[in-house]
Each structure stands twice: as structure tokens, then as C-alpha cells.
Design an enzyme around this catalytic site. Structure first.
Site, PDB file in Angstrom:
ATOM      1  N   PRO A   1       3.615 -39.953   6.836  1.00  0.00           N
ATOM      2  CA  PRO A   1       4.477 -38.762   6.843  1.00  0.00           C
ATOM      3  C   PRO A   1       3.916 -37.656   7.734  1.00  0.00           C
ATOM      4  O   PRO A   1       3.753 -36.514   7.317  1.00  0.00           O
ATOM      5  CB  PRO A   1       4.495 -38.346   5.369  1.00  0.00           C
TER       6      PRO A   1
ATOM      7  N   SER B   1      11.537 -33.067   5.110  1.00  0.00           N
ATOM      8  CA  SER B   1      11.196 -33.838   6.286  1.00  0.00           C
ATOM      9  C   SER B   1       9.730 -33.562   6.563  1.00  0.00           C
ATOM     10  O   SER B   1       9.253 -32.464   6.344  1.00  0.00           O
ATOM     11  CB  SER B   1      12.057 -33.389   7.450  1.00  0.00           C
ATOM     12  N   CYS B   2       9.024 -34.567   7.024  1.00  0.00           N
ATOM     13  CA  CYS B   2       7.580 -34.427   6.996  1.00  0.00           C
ATOM     14  C   CYS B   2       6.962 -34.024   8.322  1.00  0.00           C
ATOM     15  O   CYS B   2       5.758 -34.031   8.471  1.00  0.00           O
ATOM     16  CB  CYS B   2       6.965 -35.719   6.517  1.00  0.00           C
ATOM     17  N   ILE B   3       7.757 -33.663   9.294  1.00  0.00           N
ATOM     18  CA  ILE B   3       7.182 -33.350  10.586  1.00  0.00           C
ATOM     19  C   ILE B   3       6.466 -32.009  10.588  1.00  0.00           C
ATOM     20  O   ILE B   3       6.726 -31.192   9.758  1.00  0.00           O
ATOM     21  CB  ILE B   3       8.245 -33.355  11.697  1.00  0.00           C
TER      22      ILE B   3
END
Lengths: 103, 410
Positions: B295, A101-103
Site C-alpha cells: 500500500p 487510497s494508499c498513495i
């Protein structure tokens, strides 16, 4: 970085067993990884893995939600095909990195 | 006269309009912003509303007063973008053409995309706190609630402000402790991730903080449906978590205008280059903030750092120069942890949140990935910065590129 041998072919994997070079993957290799994960592969498995591999190649993020847009299967079927943690299992068997996940 | 058209007057759209007005001569460039909502909310403030620490009037101002002179603002609803003809149509079929378009239409929650979520318990036992309506309904519920299973659930990523659900869990612990009923409130944090956060160091730190605050955590849970009759949430594999009060962070989508205009991915986020912020379908369309499929975190700090990159690239684009400014995914978030403390994290596309000091290596004053009182004060002070500096497009003494200075690596 470590290596593993599937179907007589040595491949590069990370510490969690995910491929670091997705081009080393083949359907025969998938069969053996699937065995390790307790999954028996069917055509439906291969179809969704193809979707995942194509999406990975195009650089698009992978998520459970995106499965509903695959036109292959819905999320519930995805869970039946790869019980437990389907996205983690499916990406491992499909020879692509674990989705981050890119957070 | 050339035309710069900006869709959306949230954090990103307002900042960009003000930044560009300073550099584009009014006799050469018209700047128009289209937005449907006249009220501008300080969205980080939504977190405080359910606990009665803030109310609507504390976090809402008329959006118009934050624009510099020489910017036209149209308060109407957009219908579609016709990118082949460089024009935008409103719902009333008014048409605006443009030379350059900036899309800043943000993201929204779509609870209707999960079966049962917007069912009969919606705003009775099931609440979001990402809208003012949800946050206010929850405040009313909490004021008389006597306890039970409190479940905080993220349906799936991406979501706006990825740390807000954690902050909510920390605040709930603080709030119910002070209320004297913490022993009657069982808090469970249910997440699609494999830990409290995505990146390893922050996940470990925040995970142990949840544990210390007696918050249970359920991981790898992708919300499939809400059972309104038996009050439980189920994942796609059939795992169940019972609730008496469900705090949902529903699925997020881009503005419907994006999908209708053929510019988005399957969730309605605009496809754009994550470094230059230029749309991948049209050269004269740029994207900023939550509206993009970048992203990076969907958060105001990201929009702020992107704004400086986009400002430079728009000026390059206008002058036929290559787009040299690159956004590195820089994100900077205060995480409220309750009891007057907070954590600060600073990271980008490639560097995870690390411990250290920020913004100055030796003097901070903010400590990274560590609970301090000063970080909490920083968060509270940020509201003033938001209204008075950020929205007006003024510069903050923080680089848009993430710096390794002050960060401690292994």
C-alpha cells in the site's frame, strides 16, 4: 471519536460516521444506517457487504475495481445498489472504515 | 554456485542487481537478470514529452550499460514462475533455476480493461502519457491542436506515480498559456478520489492550486466507459464528462507472468509483506517496486528506499538471520507545477505529506508542500542522479526511513 446509537446499541464512529470497531456491527444496525443513507437493504446488499467486510478483515485494500472480482455483483449493479458514491456508502453501512487510497 | 535471479531490469531490478553484486562473492553467487526490453526509459521524463520539452532520445538509454560487471543479463520474455520448483521458464521454454528470486516486473497500463478506451479515438483524441508511444502521439496532437475540452482522467487507483496526472494538468495550463490559446482550452481534472490527492493536507494545497490555475475538478468519478461517438467519458453511475482531447491514466495491472504463476492478487500484483518485502507465498521470493501489492506509491523513489531494506533483508536471509529491516512506506516526490516551479512531498505508510524543509530541518534546501523554484530545479537535477547514482545502486544522502525532522505538525 464519537458514538452513535443504532437499534438500541451504542457504537464507536469517527467524525464522518464510519465505524472504528467493525465487530460492533450487526445486520440490524446496518438496516438503520442504510435508512440514514436512503438505501433499502436487500439480500444483494448484504452479500456485497459481506464481501467488503471479509476483504477488510483480511487486510486487503478495497476499491471499486475489486467489486468486479467479488463474484457477487459487477460494478454497475454496485452503483445501482448504493447510488452516488457506492464504495463510501457501502462501507459505512457495512460498519468498516472508509477506504483510504494508499498513495 | 548459488543463484540469485532477478526478473525485470527497470529501476528496481537494476538497482538490486548492482547492490547485491557488491556483497555477494562472484565465486559463490551468480546473479542473472531477465528483461525483455533493451531500452531503459527515465520514466519521470514521459511527462515532458507531450509538451515538446523532452524527446525519446533525451530519456532513453541502453539498459545494459547500467549494470556492474559480473551480472548476467538475458533479454528474453518470461513465461512463468514455477515457485514450487524454484525455477522460471521463458517463452522459448528455456529454464532458469534459482535459490533466491527477486520479482521486479513492475506495472503496466491496461486500457483494454475499460470498454471503449482503446476504441477508434485511441491516439487520435485519446492518449496516455505513461508510455513513450502515447506521449509521442500526444506531442504530435498538441502541436496542431487549437483548443477545446481537455480532460485529464485517472481511471482508478493504484496508478504509477500518483502525482503525474496533477503535474500534467499544471503543465497543460502553463503550455497553453504560453501558446496563447489558454482561453480556448478548458481543462478538467477527473479523479476517482474525493479531492486532488488522497491525504488531507496535500489534497487541500493541491486542490487550491488547481483552482488558482483555473482547472476544473470532478471527484469520486470511477471510469466505466468511453463513448467514442459522442466524445465523453462515463462513470459506472452514468455521470458524463465531455472531451475533445482525453488524457487517460488507464487501470494498472501487474505483469501477466505474475497471475499466470499464481503469485498475485486479482490485479496481478505480487502478494508480499509490506515491511519485509518477502512474498507471502514463498520465503525465497522477494518483491520490489511497482510489482508488489504494497500500500505505497508506485514510484521510483519508493523502489529506491525499498532497495536498501531489501538489500539488508536478503543478506539476513542468506545468513539465516531474521529479516529485521522494515520498509516504512517512505515516498518522496517532486511535483512539477509549471512556470518553473515545483512542490516536494515526503511521506510514508502512516504520516501524510506535511509542510517543512527537506532533507535538513533548517537548511532544506527543498521546501515541503510549497511551490518553489528550487524544487523545480531539484526535479530536473534528479534525472542526472537517476542515471548516475540511483540505478548504479550507489547511496544517496537521504535515509530510506522517513524522518520527522524538518516537518511541521499541527
Amino acid at each position: 471519536m464519537s458514538q452513535k446509537t443504532y437499534a438500541g446499541i451504542t457504537v464507536d464512529v469517527n467524525e464522518e460516521g464510519y465505524f472504528t470497531n467493525s465487530s460492533q456491527w450487526s445486520k440490524e444496525i446496518a438496516l438503520e444506517i442504510a435508512k440514514e443513507e436512503g438505501v433499502v437493504l436487500t439480500d444483494q446488499h448484504y452479500a456485497i457487504m459481506e464481501f467488503l467486510r471479509n476483504r477488510f478483515k483480511s487486510g486487503e485494500p478495497l476499491s471499486i475495481r475489486s467489486i468486479n472480482h467479488s463474484n457477487v455483483i459487477d460494478v454497475k449493479t454496485f452503483y445501482q445498489l448504493f447510488p452516488g458514491a457506492p464504495l463510501k456508502k457501502a462501507t459505512k453501512i457495512a460498519g468498516i472504515p472508509k477506504p483510504a487510497s494508499c498513495i | 554456485m548459488k543463484k540469485l535471479l532477478i526478473l525485470g531490469a527497470g529501476t528496481a531490478g537494476t538497482m538490486m542487481a548492482n547492490k547485491m553484486r557488491k556483497d555477494l562473492l562472484p565465486k559463490e553467487w551468480n546473479i542473472t537478470v531477465i528483461e525483455k526490453e533493451k531500452d531503459h526509459f527515465y520514466q519521470p521524463g514521459f511527462l515532458f514529452v507531450p509538451f515538446g520539452y523532452s524527446s525519446r532520445k533525451d530519456i532513453m538509454k541502453p539498459g545494459q550499460k547500467f549494470f556492474a560487471g559480473g551480472i548476467d543479463i538475458v533479454y528474453k520474455e518470461i513465461d512463468r514462475i514455477e515457485s514450487d520448483n524454484n525455477r522460471v521458464f521463458l517463452k522459448d521454454e528455456t529454464c532458469f533455476d534459482y535459490d533466491i528470486l527477486i520479482i521486479a516486473t513492475g506495472t503496466r497500463i491496461s486500457p483494454e480493461d475499460t470498454p471503449g478506451l482503446k476504441g477508434e479515438l485511441w491516439y487520435k483524441n485519446v492518449f496516455d502519457f505513461y508510455t513513450i508511444e502515447g506521449a509521442e502521439a500526444l506531442a504530435r496532437f498538441f502541436s496542431t491542436w487549437e483548443g477545446g475540452n481537455l480532460v485529464v482522467n485517472i481511471a482508478d487507483n493504484p496508478i504509477k506515480c500518483p502525482v503525474a496526472p496533477l503535474e500534467f494538468a499544471f503543465y497543460a495550463d502553463d503550455y497553453f498559456t504560453k501558446k496563447g490559446i489558454r482561453d480556448k482550452v478548458n481543462i478538467t481534472y477527473v479523479t476517482p478520489m474525493s479531492g486532488a490527492f488522497t491525504k488531507p493536507k496535500a489534497s487541500k494545497m493541491l486542490g487550491s492550486l488547481l483552482q488558482r490555475k483555473n482547472v476544473n475538478i470532478v471527484t469520486d468519478f470511477f471510469l466505466g466507459e468511453v463513448d467514442n461517438v459522442n466524445k465523453k467519458i462515463l462513470d459506472f453511475g452514468g455521470r458524463e464528462v465531455p472531451f475533445d482531447c482525453l488524457i487517460t491514466i488507464p487501470l494498472h495491472s501487474g505483469d501477466p507472468v505474475i497471475s499466470k504463476s499464481g503469485l498475485g492478487d486479482e490485479f496481478g500484483f505480487v502478494r508480499a509483506d509490506k515491511n519485509t518485502l518477502q512474498s507471502t507465498s514463498k520465503q525465497n521470493i522477494f518483491v520490489i517496486g511497482d510489482a508488489g501489492n504494497f500500500p505505497s506509491s508506485k514510484a521510483g523513489s519508493v523502489a529506491h528506499f525499498q532497495a536498501e531494506v531489501l538489500h539488508a533483508n536478503l543478506l539476513s536471509f542468506i545468513n539465516n538471520r531474521p529479516l529485521e529491516a522494515k520498509f516504512d512506506g517512505h515516498s518522496n516526490c517532486y511535483i512539477e507545477t509549471g512556470y518553473g516551479k515545483g512542490i516536494l512531498i515526503d511521506f510514508n505508510y502512516t504520516t501524510e505529506p506535511l509542510p517543512g524543509m527537506f532533507p535538513l530541518a533548517l537548511f532544506g534546501p527543498f521546501a515541503l508542500l510549497k511551490e518553489t523554484r528550487l524544487n523545480h530545479i531539484g526535479k530536473l537535477f534528479f534525472k542526472w542522479i537517476y542515471w548516475n547514482i540511483l540505478l548504479k545502486g550507489r547511496k544517496l544522502p537521504v535515509s530510506n526511513q522517513m524522518s520527522m525532522s524538518g516537518k511541521i505538525t499541527d
